[in-house]
Design a protein around this motif. Structure first.
Motif, PDB file in Angstrom:
ATOM      1  N   GLU A 131       0.868  -1.145   0.160  1.00  0.00           N
ATOM      2  CA  GLU A 131       0.049  -0.085   0.072  1.00  0.00           C
ATOM      3  C   GLU A 131       0.948   1.318  -0.059  1.00  0.00           C
ATOM      4  OE1 GLU A 131      -0.438  -2.414   2.207  1.00  0.00           O
ATOM      5  OE2 GLU A 131      -2.232  -3.510   1.221  1.00  0.00           O
ATOM      6  N   LYS A 132       1.968   1.277  -0.065  1.00  0.00           N
ATOM      7  CA  LYS A 132       3.183   2.158   0.120  1.00  0.00           C
ATOM      8  C   LYS A 132       2.909   3.470   1.279  1.00  0.00           C
ATOM      9  CE  LYS A 132       3.776   2.550  -4.820  1.00  0.00           C
ATOM     10  NZ  LYS A 132       3.843   3.535  -5.984  1.00  0.00           N
ATOM     11  N   VAL A 133       2.501   2.600   2.614  1.00  0.00           N
ATOM     12  CA  VAL A 133       2.118   3.353   3.604  1.00  0.00           C
ATOM     13  C   VAL A 133       3.319   2.628   4.577  1.00  0.00           C
ATOM     14  CG1 VAL A 133       0.504   3.568   5.669  1.00  0.00           C
ATOM     15  CG2 VAL A 133      -0.295   3.379   3.508  1.00  0.00           C
ATOM     16  N   ARG A 134       3.604   1.715   4.744  1.00  0.00           N
ATOM     17  CA  ARG A 134       4.635   1.205   5.869  1.00  0.00           C
ATOM     18  C   ARG A 134       5.880   1.081   5.234  1.00  0.00           C
ATOM     19  NH1 ARG A 134       0.008  -1.781   7.531  1.00  0.00           N
ATOM     20  NH2 ARG A 134      -0.351  -0.945   9.670  1.00  0.00           N
ATOM     21  N   MET A 135       7.164   1.636   5.934  1.00  0.00           N
ATOM     22  CA  MET A 135       8.419   1.943   5.266  1.00  0.00           C
ATOM     23  C   MET A 135       8.971   0.485   5.787  1.00  0.00           C
ATOM     24  SD  MET A 135       8.422   4.522   3.626  1.00  0.00           S
ATOM     25  CE  MET A 135       6.758   4.103   3.250  1.00  0.00           C
ATOM     26  N   GLU A 136       9.747  -0.278   5.026  1.00  0.00           N
ATOM     27  CA  GLU A 136      10.170  -1.682   5.276  1.00  0.00           C
ATOM     28  C   GLU A 136      11.480  -1.657   5.303  1.00  0.00           C
ATOM     29  OE1 GLU A 136       8.298  -4.188   5.871  1.00  0.00           O
ATOM     30  OE2 GLU A 136       6.239  -3.489   5.785  1.00  0.00           O
ATOM     31  N   ILE A 137      12.098  -1.029   4.672  1.00  0.00           N
ATOM     32  CA  ILE A 137      13.984  -0.945   4.695  1.00  0.00           C
ATOM     33  C   ILE A 137      14.188   0.629   4.626  1.00  0.00           C
ATOM     34  CG2 ILE A 137      15.857  -1.556   3.141  1.00  0.00           C
ATOM     35  CD1 ILE A 137      14.066  -3.792   1.944  1.00  0.00           C
ATOM     36  N   LEU A 138      15.328   0.818   5.222  1.00  0.00           N
ATOM     37  CA  LEU A 138      15.800   2.140   5.593  1.00  0.00           C
ATOM     38  C   LEU A 138      17.237   2.010   5.096  1.00  0.00           C
ATOM     39  CD1 LEU A 138      16.123   5.072   6.653  1.00  0.00           C
ATOM     40  CD2 LEU A 138      16.574   4.178   8.705  1.00  0.00           C
ATOM     41  N   GLU A 139      17.812   2.815   4.431  1.00  0.00           N
ATOM     42  CA  GLU A 139      19.410   2.751   4.345  1.00  0.00           C
ATOM     43  C   GLU A 139      19.943   4.370   4.383  1.00  0.00           C
ATOM     44  OE1 GLU A 139      20.668   1.247   0.637  1.00  0.00           O
ATOM     45  OE2 GLU A 139      19.587  -0.459   0.831  1.00  0.00           O
ATOM     46  N   LEU A 140      21.123   4.575   4.909  1.00  0.00           N
ATOM     47  CA  LEU A 140      21.671   5.665   5.249  1.00  0.00           C
ATOM     48  C   LEU A 140      22.783   5.793   4.222  1.00  0.00           C
ATOM     49  CD1 LEU A 140      21.596   6.651   8.880  1.00  0.00           C
ATOM     50  CD2 LEU A 140      19.857   7.190   7.213  1.00  0.00           C
ATOM     51  N   PRO A 141      22.721   6.342   2.960  1.00  0.00           N
ATOM     52  CA  PRO A 141      23.740   6.051   2.059  1.00  0.00           C
ATOM     53  C   PRO A 141      25.168   6.819   2.212  1.00  0.00           C
ATOM     54  CG  PRO A 141      22.026   7.923   1.399  1.00  0.00           C
ATOM     55  CD  PRO A 141      21.559   7.089   2.778  1.00  0.00           C
ATOM     56  N   ASN A 142      25.228   7.727   3.192  1.00  0.00           N
ATOM     57  CA  ASN A 142      26.669   8.163   3.392  1.00  0.00           C
ATOM     58  C   ASN A 142      27.539   7.250   4.242  1.00  0.00           C
ATOM     59  OD1 ASN A 142      25.974  10.197   1.818  1.00  0.00           O
ATOM     60  ND2 ASN A 142      24.973  11.332   3.642  1.00  0.00           N
ATOM     61  N   LEU A 143      26.927   6.433   4.663  1.00  0.00           N
ATOM     62  CA  LEU A 143      27.671   5.261   5.713  1.00  0.00           C
ATOM     63  C   LEU A 143      28.169   3.894   4.733  1.00  0.00           C
ATOM     64  CD1 LEU A 143      25.672   5.702   8.758  1.00  0.00           C
ATOM     65  CD2 LEU A 143      27.879   6.664   8.363  1.00  0.00           C
ATOM     66  N   ASP A 144      29.089   3.411   5.113  1.00  0.00           N
ATOM     67  CA  ASP A 144      29.464   1.987   4.472  1.00  0.00           C
ATOM     68  C   ASP A 144      28.224   1.119   4.395  1.00  0.00           C
ATOM     69  OD1 ASP A 144      31.832   2.700   3.797  1.00  0.00           O
ATOM     70  OD2 ASP A 144      32.869   1.926   5.638  1.00  0.00           O
ATOM     71  N   TYR A 145      27.742   0.843   5.776  1.00  0.00           N
ATOM     72  CA  TYR A 145      26.448  -0.088   5.559  1.00  0.00           C
ATOM     73  C   TYR A 145      25.779   0.316   6.699  1.00  0.00           C
ATOM     74  CZ  TYR A 145      24.178  -4.531   5.293  1.00  0.00           C
ATOM     75  OH  TYR A 145      22.973  -5.478   5.131  1.00  0.00           O
ATOM     76  N   PHE A 146      24.547   0.769   6.602  1.00  0.00           N
ATOM     77  CA  PHE A 146      23.361   1.079   7.335  1.00  0.00           C
ATOM     78  C   PHE A 146      22.209   0.870   6.853  1.00  0.00           C
ATOM     79  CE2 PHE A 146      20.465   3.149  10.056  1.00  0.00           C
ATOM     80  CZ  PHE A 146      20.616   3.406  11.114  1.00  0.00           C
ATOM     81  N   VAL A 147      21.619  -0.628   7.175  1.00  0.00           N
ATOM     82  CA  VAL A 147      20.471  -1.076   6.590  1.00  0.00           C
ATOM     83  C   VAL A 147      19.527  -1.385   7.908  1.00  0.00           C
ATOM     84  CG1 VAL A 147      19.178  -2.879   5.339  1.00  0.00           C
ATOM     85  CG2 VAL A 147      21.535  -1.872   4.659  1.00  0.00           C
ATOM     86  N   GLY A 148      18.360  -0.947   7.752  1.00  0.00           N
ATOM     87  CA  GLY A 148      17.483  -1.188   8.817  1.00  0.00           C
ATOM     88  C   GLY A 148      16.164  -1.662   8.148  1.00  0.00           C
ATOM     89  N   VAL A 149      15.649  -2.861   8.825  1.00  0.00           N
ATOM     90  CA  VAL A 149      14.449  -3.444   8.131  1.00  0.00           C
ATOM     91  C   VAL A 149      13.291  -3.496   9.119  1.00  0.00           C
ATOM     92  CG1 VAL A 149      15.938  -4.692   6.261  1.00  0.00           C
ATOM     93  CG2 VAL A 149      15.505  -5.743   8.514  1.00  0.00           C
ATOM     94  N   GLN A 150      12.109  -3.603   8.726  1.00  0.00           N
ATOM     95  CA  GLN A 150      11.192  -3.770   9.778  1.00  0.00           C
ATOM     96  C   GLN A 150      10.823  -5.332   9.896  1.00  0.00           C
ATOM     97  OE1 GLN A 150       9.462  -1.723  11.246  1.00  0.00           O
ATOM     98  NE2 GLN A 150       7.388  -2.541  11.920  1.00  0.00           N
ATOM     99  N   PHE A 151      11.099  -6.046   9.018  1.00  0.00           N
ATOM    100  CA  PHE A 151      10.775  -7.573   8.894  1.00  0.00           C
ATOM    101  C   PHE A 151      11.909  -7.994   9.807  1.00  0.00           C
ATOM    102  CE2 PHE A 151      12.757  -6.491   4.834  1.00  0.00           C
ATOM    103  CZ  PHE A 151      13.897  -7.260   4.895  1.00  0.00           C
ATOM    104  N   HIS A 152      11.826  -9.478  10.041  1.00  0.00           N
ATOM    105  CA  HIS A 152      12.933 -10.220  10.818  1.00  0.00           C
ATOM    106  C   HIS A 152      13.648 -11.182   9.932  1.00  0.00           C
ATOM    107  CE1 HIS A 152      11.471  -9.494  14.882  1.00  0.00           C
ATOM    108  NE2 HIS A 152      10.520  -8.880  14.233  1.00  0.00           N
ATOM    109  N   PRO A 153      14.669 -10.573   9.301  1.00  0.00           N
ATOM    110  CA  PRO A 153      15.705 -11.583   8.381  1.00  0.00           C
ATOM    111  C   PRO A 153      16.157 -12.838   9.159  1.00  0.00           C
ATOM    112  CG  PRO A 153      16.941  -9.522   9.087  1.00  0.00           C
ATOM    113  CD  PRO A 153      15.224  -9.492   9.618  1.00  0.00           C
ATOM    114  N   GLU A 154      16.020 -12.920  10.279  1.00  0.00           N
ATOM    115  CA  GLU A 154      16.614 -13.898  11.120  1.00  0.00           C
ATOM    116  C   GLU A 154      15.528 -15.317  10.954  1.00  0.00           C
ATOM    117  OE1 GLU A 154      14.649 -11.869  14.415  1.00  0.00           O
ATOM    118  OE2 GLU A 154      15.570 -11.477  12.602  1.00  0.00           O
ATOM    119  N   PHE A 155      14.362 -15.037  10.637  1.00  0.00           N
ATOM    120  CA  PHE A 155      13.412 -15.945  10.555  1.00  0.00           C
ATOM    121  C   PHE A 155      13.591 -16.839   9.613  1.00  0.00           C
ATOM    122  CE2 PHE A 155       9.715 -13.485  12.997  1.00  0.00           C
ATOM    123  CZ  PHE A 155      10.498 -13.698  14.176  1.00  0.00           C
ATOM    124  N   LYS A 156      14.324 -16.344   8.088  1.00  0.00           N
ATOM    125  CA  LYS A 156      14.310 -17.142   7.111  1.00  0.00           C
ATOM    126  C   LYS A 156      15.868 -17.384   6.836  1.00  0.00           C
ATOM    127  CE  LYS A 156      11.671 -16.079   3.368  1.00  0.00           C
ATOM    128  NZ  LYS A 156      11.121 -15.438   2.382  1.00  0.00           N
TER     129      LYS A 156
END
Length: 155
Positions: free
Chosen positions: A86-111
């Motif tokens: 629905e383009k309402v919930r933000m699922e993935i966030l990145e901060l582009p000026n850092l080497d690696y900054f990824v935040g996710v709303q889902f649980h990657p450990e589950f899969k």
């Protein structure tokens, strides 16, 4: 955490009951659609090579980024690269000026599995390795130096 903060950056999901805590989470596998394939997370998931620019990941949560604040957060440098159908919930966030900054709303450990870790975990390990290699190159060596307490894998 300040429950009385204003504005609230993270909110209780509107459709979730605040009084009944049993079986009131957003659960299960749900699609995350990428706004762009020109981002770290899309590349880790090889989304640019897929026909559909989405991934399915498992969820288990009651909270979300306040949709009303997304434009302000993006103006401040937060790059929301993935969202729900629905383009309402933000699922993935990145901060582009850092080497690696990824935040996710889902649980990657589950899969994740021992022989097949989640792409976001692989990305974190690669970013750490890249930083270690860069540091060692700067010091004139390609071989990572063992520090006190580390085990020598060649022994």
């Amino acid at each position: 955490f300040n429950a009385n903060a204003s504005p609230k950056v993270v909110i209780f999901m509107p459709e979730i009951s605040k009084t009944h805590m049993g079986a009131t989470m957003r659960l299960g596998s749900r699609p995350t659609i990428f706004n762009t394939t020109d981002c770290i997370t899309a590349k880790l998931y090889n989304v640019d090579k897929k026909e559909h620019k989405s991934i399915d990941e498992r969820h288990r949560h009651r909270y979300e980024v306040n949709p009303e604040l997304v434009p302000s957060l993006q103006k401040a440098g937060c790059n929301f690269v993935g969202h729900d159908k629905e383009k309402v919930r933000m699922e993935i966030l990145e901060l582009p000026n850092l080497d690696y900054f990824v935040g996710v709303q889902f649980h990657p450990e589950f899969k994740s599995r021992p022989g097949k870790p989640s792409p976001v975990f692989v990305g974190l390990v690669l970013a750490c390795w890249r930083q270690e290699i860069s540091k060692n190159l700067h010091e004139g060596s390609l071989t990572p130096k063992l520090r006190k307490g580390q085990i020598n894998s060649n022994a």
